[in-house]
Design an enzyme around this catalytic site. Structure first.
Site, mmCIF file in Angstrom:
data_model
loop_
_atom_site.group_PDB
_atom_site.id
_atom_site.type_symbol
_atom_site.label_atom_id
_atom_site.label_comp_id
_atom_site.label_asym_id
_atom_site.label_seq_id
_atom_site.Cartn_x
_atom_site.Cartn_y
_atom_site.Cartn_z
ATOM 1 N N TRP A 101 0.830 -1.211 0.000
ATOM 2 C CA TRP A 101 0.000 0.000 0.000
ATOM 3 C C TRP A 101 0.859 1.253 0.000
ATOM 4 C CZ3 TRP A 101 -4.530 -0.642 -1.767
ATOM 5 C CH2 TRP A 101 -5.206 -1.857 -1.572
ATOM 6 N N ASP A 171 -1.486 6.625 6.594
ATOM 7 C CA ASP A 171 -2.547 5.710 6.201
ATOM 8 C C ASP A 171 -2.695 4.742 7.373
ATOM 9 O OD1 ASP A 171 -4.179 3.707 5.239
ATOM 10 O OD2 ASP A 171 -3.013 3.314 3.435
ATOM 11 N N LYS A 195 -11.962 -2.196 8.233
ATOM 12 C CA LYS A 195 -11.160 -3.038 9.135
ATOM 13 C C LYS A 195 -11.692 -2.912 10.566
ATOM 14 C CE LYS A 195 -8.062 -2.964 5.629
ATOM 15 N NZ LYS A 195 -7.680 -4.063 4.754
#
Length: 359
Positions: A101, A171, A195
């Site tokens: 990511w 992030d 999540k």
């Protein structure tokens, strides 16, 4: 009612109490005769929902008054572009490369600014978090970007780096709300909801006031933090049901005792699994000990031909979505906030049984 232990990296399991409350309120929210999914985002009932969601999040994370909380769409991936477009001043930023990511965030940012990769663990397959100190940070950088928890690789920043006067952007998609953090150390925190917050489709952005209102001219209206700040996240129709579920999750966390209690639970769960893997001659963690995630725990077995058998047998025991990401292989147990200790204990019991049968 059949419920499994869902170890998916995302969308992940939600607390059963939240699902049951949402189920009870689904057809008729607060005697309105409408579902939350049918409420106008301009209505008083939804205004109360989104306001309470923000207030609860501020309380849980101790968010200072000089930060805005935005509820937007597009996932964390859309923030890969929004961050450079909003924070661009000198036209360059420092990125720490710790996994898939991070690489995607860098690739997107390069469309708008100069990206400097100041630290990376790619040479060792992202099995650790590299050290970040002020000495390697460009004082003229617009910001420093990190991914606090790497879902695929199973690593996490155990200490938040000091970036001096350069804003730190994070992030935090896969470990937000899992432990206590000092929000004041960050300029921007962003996180996809799927999540630890709620269903996919909602993104939370926490941004310091002085970083709002400086978007470049090429920044689309919907990516401009000022757009959402000035409209209290109601510039257009937000993901209303996602905000509602997030509010219920925040309530659940508060009732548990907040992030201090949640962190203790997560440390217990992760500790049980890591400890079992460490004493086993059959399973192995590919991640260096000082960089291990509390949320995503990859593990491998000597004979990779047994991976499929492990996954199939686990499913038969009600242990779902344990297959590791294709870039890492093996298995991965994602044990987000909603995963009970019993789920980890059941996984360990199965792992012991499988080890005994295949050693």
């Amino acid at each position: 009612m059949k419920r499994v232990h869902n170890f998916s990296a995302g969308p992940s399991m939600l607390p059963l109490e939240v699902l049951e409350k949402a189920q009870a309120e689904l057809p008729n929210y607060k005697d309105s005769g409408m579902s939350v999914m049918e409420l106008s985002h301009r209505s008083g009932l939804f205004t109360d929902i989104i306001t309470e969601a923000e207030n609860l999040l501020r309380e849980l994370m101790y968010i200072p008054d000089n930060y805005k909380v935005l509820f937007v769409q597009g996932g964390a991936s859309q923030q890969f572009a929004a961050v450079p477009l909003n924070l661009k001043k000198n036209g360059k930023a420092d990125y720490v490369n710790t996994g898939s990511w991070s690489k995607k965030a860098m690739k997107e940012a390069k469309k708008f600014i100069e990206v400097n990769e100041i630290a990376s663990s790619e040479a060792e397959n992202f099995t650790y978090i590299p050290k970040v100190s002020t000495s390697i940070i460009d004082p003229e950088a617009d910001y420093v970007h990190i991914t606090t928890n790497n879902t695929i690789e199973g690593t996490a920043f155990r200490e938040i780096p000091d970036t001096g006067n350069v804003p730190l952007v994070a992030d935090m998609s896969s470990n937000i709300l899992s432990e206590e953090i000092d929000v004041s150390k960050f300029g921007v925190i962003y996180a996809g909801a799927q999540k630890n917050i709620g269903p996919a489709g909602l993104t939370v952005v926490i941004v310091r006031d002085d970083l709002i209102g400086n978007a470049s001219e090429q920044c689309p209206t919907m990516l401009d933090y000022q757009t959402h700040s000035e409209s209290d996240s109601l510039y257009n129709t937000p993901p209303t049901y996602g905000v509602y579920i997030a509010k219920l999750v925040f309530e659940w966390l508060k009732e548990l005792g907040g992030l201090q209690e949640m962190q203790a639970r997560n440390e217990k769960k992760a500790g049980l699994l890591y400890d079992y893997i460490a004493q086993s001659d059959f399973y192995r963690s590919p991640v260096k000990e000082d960089s291990r995630s509390l949320m995503n725990i990859p593990f491998v077995i000597p004979d990779h031909d047994l991976d499929a058998a492990f996954i199939k047998a686990a499913q038969a025991e009600g242990l779902e979505t344990l297959k590791g990401h294709r870039s890492v292989g093996g298995m991965r147990a994602s044990i987000y906030n909603a995963m009970p200790v019993e789920g980890v204990e059941d996984l360990i019991a199965f792992m012991k049984k499988f080890e005994k049968e295949h050693q």
